[in-house]
Design an enzyme around this catalytic site. Sequence first.
Site, PDB file in Angstrom:
ATOM      1  CE  LYS A  99       5.484 -21.004  20.324  1.00 38.59           C
ATOM      2  NZ  LYS A  99       4.623 -19.981  19.796  1.00 38.59           N
ATOM      3  CE  LYS A 158      13.940 -15.315  17.885  1.00 42.02           C
ATOM      4  NZ  LYS A 158      12.779 -15.172  17.116  1.00 42.02           N
ATOM      5  CE  LYS A 163       6.829 -11.499  20.589  1.00 38.02           C
ATOM      6  NZ  LYS A 163       5.690 -11.207  19.729  1.00 38.02           N
TER       7      LYS A 163
END
Length: 334
Positions: A114, A197, A200
Site C-alpha cells: 500500500k 480476484k 473492491k
Amino acid sequence: MSKKRVLSGIQPTHDSFHLGNYLGALKQWVALQKDNDAFYCVVDLHALTVETDPKLLERRTLLSAAQLIAIGVDPKQCTLFIQSHVPAHNQLAWVLECLTGFGEAGRMTQFKDKSQKGGNDRTNVGLFTYPILQAADILLYQADFVPVGEDQRQHIELTRDLGQRFNSKYKEVFNIPQAQIIKSLAKINDLQDPTAKMSKSANSMSGVIELLDLPEVTIKKFKSSVTDTGKEVKYDEKEKAGISNLLTIHSAFSGKSIKDIESEFAGKGYGDFKTQVGEIVVAALDPIRKRTEELMGDQSELLRILKSGADKANEVASKTLADAYAALGLIKNG
Ligand code: ATP
Ligand code: LTN
C-alpha cells in the site's frame, strides 16, 4: 465445554460488500456464530487510513453493519459492534506499538504494497501501525480464532508475536489466537477478468457483483460476463476461467455440485447458463438488499443494536485493558 471465542473485522471502505467478500468470508462469519462466542466489528478506525469524506464514512459504517445483519450475522447470537465505540482498541494499540520493532512493522507486506502504491508523501503513519491496531482488536477479546482471508495471515502472526511478547515480558494477560484461514468456500473472480480476484478496488465495477446492486444490474453483469469462445459448460480453470468462475458461483448459491450443473447444461449454450446464474444470484441477494434498506430506513433501531453490541464488547475489552495496564505498572486511578 465452553465456547471458543471468535473475532473478526471488516473495513467500511465501500458502500456495498461484493460476492467475493460474501462467499469468501462473511458467510463463514454467519456459520461460526452458532457454536462459538463470536465478536464481529466494523473497523471504522482502520478505514481512516484511507482518506474518506466524513459523511461517506458515516454512511458506509452503517451500511456495513446493516449488510452484516442482512446476510445473517445475528446480534442475538453474536456481538456486533463498531470499533470506535470501544476506546480500549486505541488504548491497547499504543501499548502494543511500544512493543513493536520499527523493522518488524516495516516488514508487513500489506504495508509495503500500500505504501509503495501511495508513495512516501501519501502514506500516513496509520497505515504503518494498522496491523498493531488489528492486533489490539484481537487480543482485547482473548480470541481463540480469527477467521480471515489468506492475505491477513501475516497480521495474525504479528498479533501472536505481540501477545506472546507481552505475556513473557510482563504477565500472562493475553490468550494467543490462531488464524483460521478461510479456505474460501469459493474464491470468486472478476466477471470481466476471470483470472483476477473479484475486488473492491477493481478499476471497473462491471465485473464486480455487489450485494446492493439492483436485480437488473446484477443480471446485466452476468449476461455480459467474459467467457471463452467455446460452447461447453465445463469446469476448467485454465482454459475456461470465466465459465469455471460462473460454475463456482452457481454451485455456492444453488447448493448443487459442479458435476450436476454441468450435466444440466449439456448441449445448451453459454447464454442460457449466464442467465440462470444471474437469476440464482438475484434470488439470493434481493432479500439481502431489501433487508439492508429496511435497516437503513430505521437508523435508530440499527444504532440501538450496535450500542448493545458495543456495551458487551466494552465489558470484555475494558477488563483485558485493565489487566494489561496493571501488568505494565500503570497506576490505577482511584
Ligand atoms: P481490496 O481488494 O480492495 O483490498 P477486497 O475486495 O479484497 O479489498 P477485503 O476487505 O480485503 O476485500 O476482504 C474482506 C474479506 O473478504 C477478506 O477476508 C477476504 O479474504 C475476502 N475476499 C475478498 N475478495 C474475495 C474474493 N474474490 N474471493 C473470496 N474471498 C474474498
Ligand atoms: N485487516 C483486516 C480487517 C481487520 C480485522 C481485524 C480482521 C481489522 N481488524 C481484526 C480480523 C480481526 C482486513 O483488511 N481484512
